[in-house]
Design a protein around this motif. Structure first.
Motif, short mmCIF file in Angstrom:
data_model
loop_
_atom_site.label_atom_id
_atom_site.label_comp_id
_atom_site.label_asym_id
_atom_site.label_seq_id
_atom_site.Cartn_x
_atom_site.Cartn_y
_atom_site.Cartn_z
N ALA A 1 -16.88 6.09 2.34
CA ALA A 1 -16.98 4.82 1.61
C ALA A 1 -17.30 3.68 2.56
O ALA A 1 -18.11 2.80 2.26
N TRP A 2 -16.65 3.70 3.73
CA TRP A 2 -16.83 2.64 4.72
C TRP A 2 -18.25 2.69 5.29
O TRP A 2 -18.92 1.65 5.43
N ARG A 3 -18.75 3.90 5.59
CA ARG A 3 -20.07 4.02 6.20
C ARG A 3 -21.21 3.81 5.20
O ARG A 3 -22.19 3.15 5.51
N THR A 4 -21.12 4.41 4.01
CA THR A 4 -22.26 4.38 3.08
C THR A 4 -22.18 3.22 2.09
O THR A 4 -23.20 2.77 1.58
N ARG A 5 -20.96 2.78 1.75
CA ARG A 5 -20.76 1.78 0.70
C ARG A 5 -21.41 2.21 -0.60
O ARG A 5 -21.81 1.37 -1.42
N ALA B 1 -18.74 11.81 -4.90
CA ALA B 1 -19.21 13.18 -4.70
C ALA B 1 -18.48 13.82 -3.52
O ALA B 1 -17.98 14.95 -3.62
N THR B 2 -18.37 13.10 -2.40
CA THR B 2 -17.67 13.62 -1.23
C THR B 2 -16.22 13.98 -1.58
O THR B 2 -15.74 15.06 -1.25
N GLY B 3 -15.55 13.06 -2.25
CA GLY B 3 -14.14 13.28 -2.59
C GLY B 3 -13.94 14.51 -3.45
O GLY B 3 -13.05 15.33 -3.19
N ILE B 4 -14.77 14.66 -4.47
CA ILE B 4 -14.62 15.79 -5.39
C ILE B 4 -14.89 17.11 -4.66
O ILE B 4 -14.13 18.07 -4.77
#
Lengths: 111, 244
Positions: A86-90, A97-100
């Motif tokens: 979240a911090w890098r891509t915003r 998607a990453t989290g899931i």
């Protein structure tokens, strides 16, 4: 069930619509005191963190909520790299998607 | 007024196209969350009409997902609607903050925009407003596209729910926390916001742990924002830009 669900939808629709609509009708050209405005802006991070953290740190499956700090807490483990993305891509899409995917992978690997 | 209207009609199509384009990343972000919502709602036992009904009439993802366990547990309508009110009260602040940019809009346009306001569309609209003016056609097209994407993805999620037995195995229960992380992280760029978030998190978790239920969120938010305001007032103006 059906009637109850209808009432829940109606109630939720009402209490969601009012805070959305009232300000643009009554506040459109009025200036707010700057301190109030700053405080209002800080509500967003505070409320999002207040919603998020209990989800990650507490186990609410039992009668009383309890702290759940363990390798079995897959959402908590997944949260750290998700914060990084979240911090890098915003990007909301990349973050969700990453989290899931991470949560599913941790469950598959650690059981 | 008449001249205004003609000018506005002529520019409408390109503006609508711009609005739809602007909504694409938002719609893309909604799909995994909307599908997770539809899937979890299906597994809670809701009908496809109820799933679509929540998306069409409430259109607020976090609250829609949050109330599913409450519905499953047979919570009273008052506690469900009350929790929704608390969680969605944040739109009041977003709507208030967009209001000054809408002074040339008609009343109907303002209401349409506000009724379809979400965390993500607010982000896009306030960025546009900061650049200059907010075009009604463009802004409303953006919100409408996001609205359609949300409703569509929740119905697709419902359909998937008929095929997938265990949403947890697919990590879909993490869609909501992940969305909160995605929305929260970019906001915490300065010390006051970070303070507000940390205090909100601590107070809310402690109160939840003590059995306060959904009221914990609003108390946490109010205390967090107030703590953040203290930091704003204490830290000299010049120090603000140095915070990472």
């Amino acid at each position: 069930m059906t009637r109850e669900i209808f009432e829940i939808i109606a109630g939720m629709a009402l209490v969601t619509a009012l805070p959305r609509i009232l300000p643009v009708l009554f506040l459109a050209e009025r200036a707010m005191p700057p301190r109030l405005e700053r405080w209002l802006k800080l509500i967003a991070p505070a409320i999002l963190a207040a919603l998020l953290t209990p989800e990650l740190l507490l186990d609410r499956s039992g009668e009383a909520p309890r702290l759940f700090l363990s390798l079995q807490n897959h959402p908590l483990l997944a949260a750290l790299p998700t914060f990084f993305i979240a911090w890098r891509t915003r990007s909301l899409f990349a973050t969700v998607a990453t989290g899931i995917i991470l949560t599913a992978a941790l469950r598959a690997l650690l059981g | 007024m008449n001249q205004e209207r003609t000018r506005y009609k002529r520019g409408a199509l390109p503006a609508i196209a711009r609005g739809i384009r602007g909504a694409l990343p938002i719609g893309l972000g909604y799909f995994p969350i909307g599908m997770a919502y539809g899937l979890l709602a299906q597994q809670t036992g809701l009908s496809v009409w109820a799933v679509a009904g929540f998306s069409l009439f409430v259109f607020a993802g976090a609250s829609q997902i949050m109330v599913l366990p409450l519905i499953a547990a047979g919570a009273s309508i008052w506690s469900i609607v009350g929790a929704t009110f608390i969680v969605n009260l944040r739109h009041l602040l977003m709507s208030a903050s967009l209001s000054p940019s809408l002074s040339s809009w008609s009343r109907t346009q303002r209401v349409l925009l506000a009724a379809t306001l979400t965390d993500e569309s607010f982000g896009a609209q306030s960025a546009r407003a900061a650049e200059g003016s907010l075009d009604p056609d463009e802004a409303l097209a953006l919100n409408a596209t996001a609205y359609i994407a949300w409703t569509l993805s929740s119905v697709i999620g419902f359909t998937l729910g008929l095929l997938i037995r265990d949403a947890r195995a697919w990590g879909l229960d993490f869609a909501l926390p992940a969305m909160f992380i995605g929305l929260l992280t970019p906001l915490c760029h300065a010390r006051p916001a970070l303070t507000a978030a940390l205090c909100g998190a601590g107070v809310s978790t402690a109160l939840f742990r003590a059995g306060f239920g959904s009221g914990a969120v609003i108390v946490g938010a109010l205390i967090g924002a107030t703590a953040g305001l203290f930091v704003t007032e204490l830290v000299p103006e010049g120090g603000k830009s140095h915070d990472a």
